[in-house]
Design an enzyme around this catalytic site. Structure first.
Site, PDB file in Angstrom:
ATOM      1  N   GLU A 183      -5.359  -8.429   0.206  1.00  0.00           N
ATOM      2  CA  GLU A 183      -6.086  -8.128   1.449  1.00  0.00           C
ATOM      3  C   GLU A 183      -7.540  -7.859   1.138  1.00  0.00           C
ATOM      4  OE1 GLU A 183      -4.836  -4.987   4.130  1.00  0.00           O
ATOM      5  OE2 GLU A 183      -2.743  -5.590   3.925  1.00  0.00           O
ATOM      6  N   GLU A 197       0.820  -1.227   0.000  1.00  0.00           N
ATOM      7  CA  GLU A 197       0.000   0.000   0.000  1.00  0.00           C
ATOM      8  C   GLU A 197       0.842   1.261   0.000  1.00  0.00           C
ATOM      9  OE1 GLU A 197      -3.034  -0.064   3.004  1.00  0.00           O
ATOM     10  OE2 GLU A 197      -4.102  -1.699   2.038  1.00  0.00           O
TER      11      GLU A 197
HETATM   12  C1  FCB Z   1      -4.662  -2.183   5.271  1.00  0.00           C
HETATM   13  C2  FCB Z   1      -3.277  -2.479   5.797  1.00  0.00           C
HETATM   14  C3  FCB Z   1      -3.235  -3.557   6.837  1.00  0.00           C
HETATM   15  C4  FCB Z   1      -4.424  -3.480   7.779  1.00  0.00           C
HETATM   16  C5  FCB Z   1      -5.716  -3.402   7.015  1.00  0.00           C
HETATM   17  C6  FCB Z   1      -6.946  -3.399   7.866  1.00  0.00           C
HETATM   18  O1  FCB Z   1      -4.708  -0.869   4.806  1.00  0.00           O
HETATM   19  O2  FCB Z   1      -2.423  -2.871   4.743  1.00  0.00           O
HETATM   20  O3  FCB Z   1      -2.012  -3.456   7.503  1.00  0.00           O
HETATM   21  O4  FCB Z   1      -4.261  -2.436   8.639  1.00  0.00           O
HETATM   22  O5  FCB Z   1      -5.706  -2.270   6.200  1.00  0.00           O
END
Ligand code: FCB
Length: 452
Positions: A353, A171
């Site tokens: 994610e 990210e």
């Molecule tokens: C993302 C992050 C991760 C976690 C999730 C909920 O932005 O990469 O570390 O905090 O959100």
């Protein structure tokens, strides 16, 4: 009899099912065995920077409890685990002398994962820059890209005999924007020039990291993780539309566009001109193997003249559903994002994610029921399959997260785990969603499609 609607194409037989974590959020052991401080260790010491004054000092104590955590993953049935290496654990000042004890920790973890049939997906940077490098200018200094390349080479040499899946950064836009323009993350700077420099230098670091990994790991499969989320004006005014357009460049395009298309988006290209040197775009746009997508829900933007870039986070429209922690639930935006990535960047996608926060707690019997998470995951899994049916080349799905953990500015106040962690005792309790995900994976493997 009317014929049944055609089933969507099944996910690939080699589809990867995994879970994700990150070092600072789970490891704890902040001062153990020679680990150096990171910018997050310092950030957590700043009054009111983190909910409840929490820090990752102990977190899930995964540094000591990793065998139990690998066993949990084996029980879940995942065949992949994405985790990050803490740069300050292996290079306490970010450069120079290595910390053998830190390197050993990841050796043991990798070996145990492989023995359990779980493929390690190693992310080199999940926001924990060594504090010593920040003191030399951090990402606003161009030198940091070279330091990162040296660190990437160290990890490639050490683990490349066993690890083929590599991720340069997690990210990019979150840690550059919230670290250098909006004060929600370390190192908590609010300065346009420093933000711009950080964007460009992190892009350069990515390119240099890809080169190091390619040179040192035969057969490496390399990706970078981007958070892409459609940016919607909070209300339809010219000011909010302009705010959304600029945020979209900073959030969604500042990294994948130069890395995969070889150019910055227009407003950013103009602003970055003083920092871009000849040959930089070729250094950044190194071929990668897949696009890592982190996605939870859309963003609502509004004009905010007092903010560093004149935009701020707006409210979701009333009446919508949320995670229980204020993050909007819009599975169609996930489906559309997958399709847009496929159209725009034309490479395979891995969802690195997706998941759901909450305030889960054990009931009187000790069980942890999290129906809101199961409901969220159910509709997002459906959206994933819709995107695949319409042509998105999705190769894997990593759920965030294995364990409840240190959720950055929310401290321990927002739980994303499939496994509940009692932070006073470190007791791990699989939640109802753990069983749900285990069943989903087992059914997929058996070819029984839960989403006809
Ligand atoms: C993302 C992050 C991760 C976690 C999730 C909920 O932005 O990469 O570390 O905090 O959100």
């Amino acid at each position: 009899m009317p014929s049944a609607a055609p089933a969507p194409p099944p996910l690939r037989p080699d589809f990867v099912w995994g879970v994700s974590t990150s070092a600072y959020q789970i490891e704890g052991a902040a001062e153990a065995d020679g680990r150096g401080p990171s910018i997050w260790d310092r950030h957590c010491r700043i009054r009111d920077a983190v909910y409840n004054g929490d820090s990752g000092d102990v977190a899930c104590d995964h540094y000591h409890r990793w065998p139990e955590d690998v066993a949990l993953m084996k029980g879940l049935g995942v065949n992949a685990y994405r985790f990050s290496i803490a740069w300050p654990r292996v290079l306490p000042t970010g450069r120079g002398a290595v910390n053998e004890a830190g390197l050993d920790f990841y050796d043991r973890l990798i070996d145990r994962l492989l023995a359990a049939g779980i493929e390690p997906w190693v992310c080199l940077y999940h926001w924990d820059l060594p504090l010593a490098l920040h003191e030399l200018g951090g990402w606003s200094s161009r030198d940091c890209a070279g330091r990162y390349a040296d660190y990437a080479a160290l990890c490639a040499r050490r683990y490349g005999d066993r690890v083929t899946r590599w991720i340069t950064f997690n990210e990019f836009s979150v840690f550059t924007l919230f670290g250098y323009a909006i004060p929600w993350a370390a190192p908590r700077i609010t300065d346009r020039a420093q933000h711009l420099r950080a964007v460009h230098h992190v892009n350069l670091a990515h390119g240099a990291g890809v080169d190091a990994l390619r040179a040192l790991v035969p057969g490496a499969s390399i990706g970078a993780i981007h958070n892409r989320q459609v940016v919607i004006p909070e209300s339809d005014t010219p000011e909010n539309r302009a705010a959304a357009a600029l945020l979209d460049e900073h959030w969604n395009r500042a990294f994948p566009d130069p890395q995969l298309l070889g150019h910055y988006p227009p407003q950013l290209a103009a602003a970055l001109e003083p920092y871009v040197q000849g040959g930089d775009m070729a250094r950044i746009a190194r071929p990668v193997d897949w696009f890592g997508l982190n996605h939870y829900g859309p963003i609502f933007a509004k004009a905010d003249p007092a903010a560093t870039w004149g935009y701020g986070w707006g409210e979701a429209p009333p009446g919508g559903d949320d995670h229980g922690v204020g993050w909007a639930i819009f599975p169609d935006a996930f489906r559309d994002e997958l399709l847009e990535i496929q159209r725009r960047y034309r490479i395979p996608i891995v969802v690195t994610e997706n998941g759901c926060g909450g305030n889960d707690a054990p009931d009187a019997t000790g069980a942890v029921n999290d129906p809101h998470r199961i409901a969220y995951l159910t509709v997002y899994q459906k959206a994933l399959r819709e995107a695949v049916a319409r042509g998105a080349d999705v190769r894997g799905f990593f759920l965030w997260s294995l364990l409840d953990n240190f959720e950055w500015g929310s401290g321990y106040g927002n739980r994303f785990g499939l496994v509940h962690v009692d932070f006073a005792t470190q007791k791990r309790t699989p939640k109802a969603s753990f069983r749900w995900y285990a069943d989903l994976i087992a059914r997929e493997r058996a070819g029984v499609r839960p989403y006809p």
